[in-house]
Structure formats: structure tokens, C-alpha cells
Design a protein around this motif. Structure first.
Motif, PDB file in Angstrom:
ATOM      1  N   ASN A  82       0.854  -1.187   0.000  1.00  0.00           N
ATOM      2  CA  ASN A  82       0.000   0.000   0.000  1.00  0.00           C
ATOM      3  C   ASN A  82       0.891   1.239   0.000  1.00  0.00           C
ATOM      4  N   SER A  83       0.335   2.368  -0.415  1.00  0.00           N
ATOM      5  CA  SER A  83       1.156   3.557  -0.656  1.00  0.00           C
ATOM      6  C   SER A  83       1.871   4.044   0.600  1.00  0.00           C
ATOM      7  N   ALA A  84       1.228   3.938   1.765  1.00  0.00           N
ATOM      8  CA  ALA A  84       1.865   4.416   2.988  1.00  0.00           C
ATOM      9  C   ALA A  84       3.068   3.556   3.361  1.00  0.00           C
ATOM     10  N   GLU A  85       2.916   2.239   3.253  1.00  0.00           N
ATOM     11  CA  GLU A  85       4.034   1.359   3.582  1.00  0.00           C
ATOM     12  C   GLU A  85       5.190   1.562   2.601  1.00  0.00           C
ATOM     13  N   ALA A  86       4.866   1.710   1.321  1.00  0.00           N
ATOM     14  CA  ALA A  86       5.916   1.911   0.321  1.00  0.00           C
ATOM     15  C   ALA A  86       6.681   3.211   0.588  1.00  0.00           C
ATOM     16  N   LEU A  87       5.954   4.279   0.918  1.00  0.00           N
ATOM     17  CA  LEU A  87       6.613   5.551   1.218  1.00  0.00           C
ATOM     18  C   LEU A  87       7.443   5.459   2.490  1.00  0.00           C
ATOM     19  N   ALA A  88       6.896   4.788   3.502  1.00  0.00           N
ATOM     20  CA  ALA A  88       7.621   4.655   4.764  1.00  0.00           C
ATOM     21  C   ALA A  88       8.922   3.881   4.565  1.00  0.00           C
TER      22      ALA A  88
END
Length: 233
Positions: A82-88
Motif C-alpha cells: 500500500n502507498s503508505a508502507e511503500a513511502l515509509a
């Protein structure tokens, strides 16, 4: 006119703990990444590190919930995060967070700081309303591969955001299409914050308020409306 956002019953059944908050903004001042936006991204990385306290992003309970949901609709969460995990994950790496453009940098900073998937779409590029559905597999997703425009199709049962013209984001919040993304020229945008239980709705609300304040700060005079949280029944 307010952009319509709907969530299908089968998506709500798949993820009964899903909540989303939308921020609709008109009169935005975009432009390239700048020092102020870069400082916000750096601060977001520090806030993320404090939140995780030595854990990997996927070990956070909210990210674990997203991984379980991705698995439930047939996606491999370690491969398509998901986008949040990828960014983190990117934020904590040597590469650090990318600088895209001012508007994207603002919502990425909020996403990383709160570990919440946040997306932004250019309202002027959206056709009709936006709908979160489970795909049939026949929908068009226009993307770019090898520098050339190409058409993909989601998997049957995959959760996607779409408008009247086709899919705007695949695997819920994994990959956005270029057609509706925010650019340096964007003046009207819809920003969507998405969460799953066990994240408290109050935290999503706080993140939305933070993003709305940032948009107002960087776009003085913009018309910004935060919609109430929309939890699943």
C-alpha cells in the motif's frame, strides 16, 4: 460542484473497518518542489521513525491490517505494498523520500508522518465521480511503461478507484495512473486519506486537519473543504 465519491457494498464487506476522509480544494497554487516542502518531508521522516521506534513499517498494526486486506482481494502485499508502507520504507532507506512537486510533497509528508495512505487527484482531469469498486478485470488502466503509454487491466476482484473513463488507481492505493495525478499546474484537487481498523478514526481526522492546514498555508485564499469521516457500516 462537489466531486462525488462512492464506495461499493462489496468493498465495504471486504474491509468493514475502512474509513476515508476527503479534502476537496479549489484555487490551489502548485509548482515544483521547494525547500519548505522538502523540510516537511524531512520532518515527516523523523516523526515516522519515532512512531515505529525501531520496527519495520510492515510491523505497524495499521500496515498489518492493510496487508491482510490486500491478501483478501488477491494481491501479494510484500510485492505490491500500500502507498503508505511503500513511502515509509523509502523514507527510512538511504534514498529517502522523493520530491515530486509541491502538492504531492505535502500529502506525502502527511502520509508518512501518520502512516496513512493518502492520495491526490486533479479534479479537472476526473470524468464523472470517483468510485471504489472490486474490478471485473475488463476496466482500462492507462499507465506508462518503458516511456510509452500502455493500457493494463486490473485483476478480477481487485479493489480499484475509477471514474467514468477508467481506473485511476490500482490495488486500492498501490499505483496511481498518470491521467489524473497532481501536477505543477493543478489548481483543483481531491485528497483522500484511507484507514483501516485498528487505527482510530480520530487519528485519520487529525491527519486530514493537518493536510488541510498545509494546503491553506501554501495556497492562501484556496477554497478547502474537509468532508466528515466516512466509516463502513
Amino acid at each position: 460542484m462537489t466531486l462525488t465519491l462512492t464506495v461499493s457494498d462489496d468493498v465495504r464487506a471486504l474491509a468493514p473497518g475502512f474509513t476515508h476522509i476527503a479534502i476537496e480544494a479549489h484555487g490551489l497554487v502548485g509548482g515544483p518542489s521547494n525547500d519548505a516542502g522538502s523540510a516537511l518531508l524531512d520532518d515527516a521522516t523523523r516523526r515516522l521513525a519515532a512512531r515505529l521506534d525501531g520496527r519495520a513499517p510492515h510491523e505497524d498494526p495499521h500496515m498489518d491490517a492493510w496487508r491482510a486486506t490486500y491478501t483478501a482481494f488477491g494481491s501479494k502485499p510484500s510485492r505490491t505494498r500500500n502507498s503508505a508502507e511503500a513511502l515509509a520504507k523509502r523514507a527510512l532507506s538511504k534514498a529517502g523520500l522523493p520530491r515530486i512537486n509541491l502538492l504531492v510533497d505535502l500529502y506525502n509528508a502527511v502520509s508518512v508522518a501518520h502512516l496513512i495512505p493518502v492520495g491526490g487527484e486533479d479534479i479537472d482531469r476526473i470524468e464523472g465521480g470517483m468510485r471504489l469498486i472490486r474490478a471485473t478485470g475488463e476496466e482500462d488502466f492507462v499507465t506508462v511503461a518503458g516511456g510509452e503509454e500502455t493500457v493494463e487491466h486490473p485483476d478480477a476482484g481487485e479493489v480499484v478507484w475509477r471514474d467514468d473513463a477508467g481506473v485511476t488507481c490500482r490495488r486500492w492505493n498501490w499505483r496511481q495512473g498518470p491521467r489524473t495525478r497532481l501536477t505543477e499546474e493543478t489548481t483543483s484537487g481531491i485528497f483522500l486519506l484511507e484507514s483501516l481498523a485498528p487505527m482510530p478514526v480520530a487519528e485519520v481526522t487529525a491527519a486530514a486537519a493537518e493536510l488541510a492546514e498545509l494546503l491553506a498555508k501554501f495556497s492562501p485564499g484556496a477554497d478547502i473543504a474537509v468532508r466528515a469521516p466516512e466509516p463502513s457500516a
